[in-house]
Scaffold this motif. Sequence first.
Motif, short mmCIF file in Angstrom:
data_model
loop_
_atom_site.label_atom_id
_atom_site.label_comp_id
_atom_site.label_asym_id
_atom_site.label_seq_id
_atom_site.Cartn_x
_atom_site.Cartn_y
_atom_site.Cartn_z
N GLN A 223 79.34 -38.56 3.10
CA GLN A 223 79.27 -39.99 3.35
C GLN A 223 78.85 -40.26 4.79
O GLN A 223 79.50 -39.79 5.74
N VAL A 224 77.75 -41.01 4.98
CA VAL A 224 77.32 -41.41 6.31
C VAL A 224 78.19 -42.60 6.74
O VAL A 224 78.06 -43.69 6.20
N VAL A 225 79.05 -42.35 7.72
CA VAL A 225 79.99 -43.39 8.14
C VAL A 225 79.43 -44.26 9.26
O VAL A 225 79.86 -45.40 9.45
N GLU A 226 78.48 -43.73 10.06
CA GLU A 226 77.83 -44.49 11.12
C GLU A 226 76.40 -44.00 11.28
O GLU A 226 76.13 -42.80 11.18
N SER A 227 75.49 -44.93 11.54
CA SER A 227 74.09 -44.60 11.77
C SER A 227 73.58 -45.50 12.89
O SER A 227 73.48 -46.71 12.72
N GLU A 228 73.29 -44.89 14.06
CA GLU A 228 72.94 -45.68 15.24
C GLU A 228 71.66 -45.18 15.89
O GLU A 228 71.35 -43.98 15.85
N TYR A 229 70.91 -46.10 16.51
CA TYR A 229 69.70 -45.74 17.25
C TYR A 229 70.07 -45.20 18.64
O TYR A 229 70.95 -45.75 19.31
N ALA A 230 69.40 -44.12 19.04
CA ALA A 230 69.63 -43.53 20.36
C ALA A 230 68.31 -43.19 21.05
O ALA A 230 68.29 -42.45 22.03
N ASN A 231 67.20 -43.70 20.51
CA ASN A 231 65.89 -43.72 21.20
C ASN A 231 65.33 -42.36 21.60
O ASN A 231 64.55 -42.26 22.56
N GLY A 237 71.67 -40.32 23.49
CA GLY A 237 72.42 -39.48 22.56
C GLY A 237 73.85 -39.29 23.03
O GLY A 237 74.80 -39.34 22.24
N ASN A 238 74.01 -39.07 24.34
CA ASN A 238 75.34 -38.91 24.92
C ASN A 238 76.14 -40.20 24.81
O ASN A 238 77.29 -40.21 24.34
N LYS A 239 75.53 -41.30 25.21
CA LYS A 239 76.22 -42.59 25.22
C LYS A 239 76.66 -43.02 23.82
O LYS A 239 77.83 -43.40 23.60
N VAL A 240 75.74 -42.94 22.86
CA VAL A 240 76.06 -43.40 21.49
C VAL A 240 77.09 -42.49 20.85
O VAL A 240 78.01 -42.96 20.16
N VAL A 254 80.14 -34.05 10.54
CA VAL A 254 78.72 -33.66 10.63
C VAL A 254 77.98 -34.65 11.51
O VAL A 254 78.23 -35.86 11.45
N LEU A 255 77.08 -34.12 12.33
CA LEU A 255 76.15 -34.95 13.09
C LEU A 255 74.73 -34.58 12.68
O LEU A 255 74.34 -33.41 12.75
N PHE A 256 73.96 -35.58 12.25
CA PHE A 256 72.53 -35.39 12.03
C PHE A 256 71.78 -36.17 13.09
O PHE A 256 71.82 -37.40 13.11
N ALA A 257 71.12 -35.46 14.01
CA ALA A 257 70.35 -36.08 15.08
C ALA A 257 68.87 -35.98 14.75
O ALA A 257 68.38 -34.90 14.40
N HIS A 258 68.15 -37.09 14.90
CA HIS A 258 66.74 -37.12 14.54
C HIS A 258 65.84 -36.36 15.52
O HIS A 258 64.66 -36.19 15.26
N ASN A 259 66.40 -35.93 16.66
CA ASN A 259 65.65 -35.00 17.52
C ASN A 259 66.61 -34.21 18.39
O ASN A 259 67.80 -34.52 18.50
N ASP A 260 66.10 -33.15 19.02
CA ASP A 260 66.93 -32.24 19.80
C ASP A 260 67.53 -32.90 21.02
O ASP A 260 68.68 -32.63 21.38
N ASP A 261 66.77 -33.76 21.70
CA ASP A 261 67.28 -34.37 22.92
C ASP A 261 68.54 -35.20 22.64
O ASP A 261 69.51 -35.14 23.40
N MET A 262 68.53 -35.97 21.57
CA MET A 262 69.73 -36.73 21.21
C MET A 262 70.88 -35.80 20.86
O MET A 262 72.03 -36.06 21.22
#
Length: 353
Positions: A223-231, A237-240, A254-262
Amino acid sequence: MLEKVGEFMGKLAKLVTAGAMVLFIMLSGCETGQENTERSAMISSNEPTLQAAGNEIVPARSIVVGFSQLGSESDWRRANTRSIQEAAKETGIQLILENAEQSQEKQFEAIRAFVKQKVDVIAIAPVVEKGWEPILREVKQVGIPVIITDRLVEVSDPSLYVSYIGSDFYEEGRMAGKYVMDKLLHAEGPIGIVELKGTEGSTPSLSRGKGFHDVIKQNPNLQVVESEYANFTVEQGNKVMRELLERRSKEIRVLFAHNDDMALGAIEAIEAYGLKPGKDIVIVSVDGTRKAFERMVAGNINSVVECNPLLGPYLMQAVKEMLDGRTLPKRIVTPERIFTEVTAHNELNNRMY
């Protein structure tokens, strides 16, 4: 060199009757790139090929490509820019590169400048998908072909650009989702997932998210409990992630990040919170940068889906083939793989970015 060309033409003239043949001789040389610091343009160029016109040697115009890069927000993006610059230099194509700094308006300005400069081809890595149709129609009216790289554009008329060169972001999201499904196949639910998305409205953010969600919905425990933009940045990525941990720390597995930097920024936040990334929270990311592989080797990231930034050779080859009159595929997808903490050590030294 010109004396040799003259001797060669003199020998040919003795072998044919006057006016029976038109002779063209092509020679090439190199010169260094130039940097336009006022407009942050980086130019790679080769000396124009020499052509024989009658008995006179005149310079021939080299291919000129105007490239609107969306920014320099990540290690991936910087590697992408270097790849395009190096490929242009290697192939003898003059590259005029403009960094839009995440602004679509700056991209429009750069494209109109390319039109005024009468470049041969315009290449664009768009910040977001929407809003491109009017500017692309302007370019089409003057007859300059357009190639889209890395991210897609949403237009009603596909003839407004010749080809797209880049990744299959939807498949990247699916690969990430499949890894989570397999990793937690026998885990007790519910399994809370948080998602760090990239730039709002961008192709990677839209498609990676869709691919991931389409896969994990097959397991109701996920279940995805939160989905936020981190640019797409370490800082966001740290802040969010800090904010998500404050709200959902007991649920997040689980964390799914859309890129490595986040993901790298999120790891800092997880460690600061007193949790162990890669163990207390399973982490899956996309890109495949060296820094992410180092974190995989250390056990802080569990899996990384590759997104190839080295698009330069593909772009320059496409430019040359198109200007030679060949038909390009509408979509040129780069090959990519998924890596895990088990295989990361063997692959680390192969990372070029």
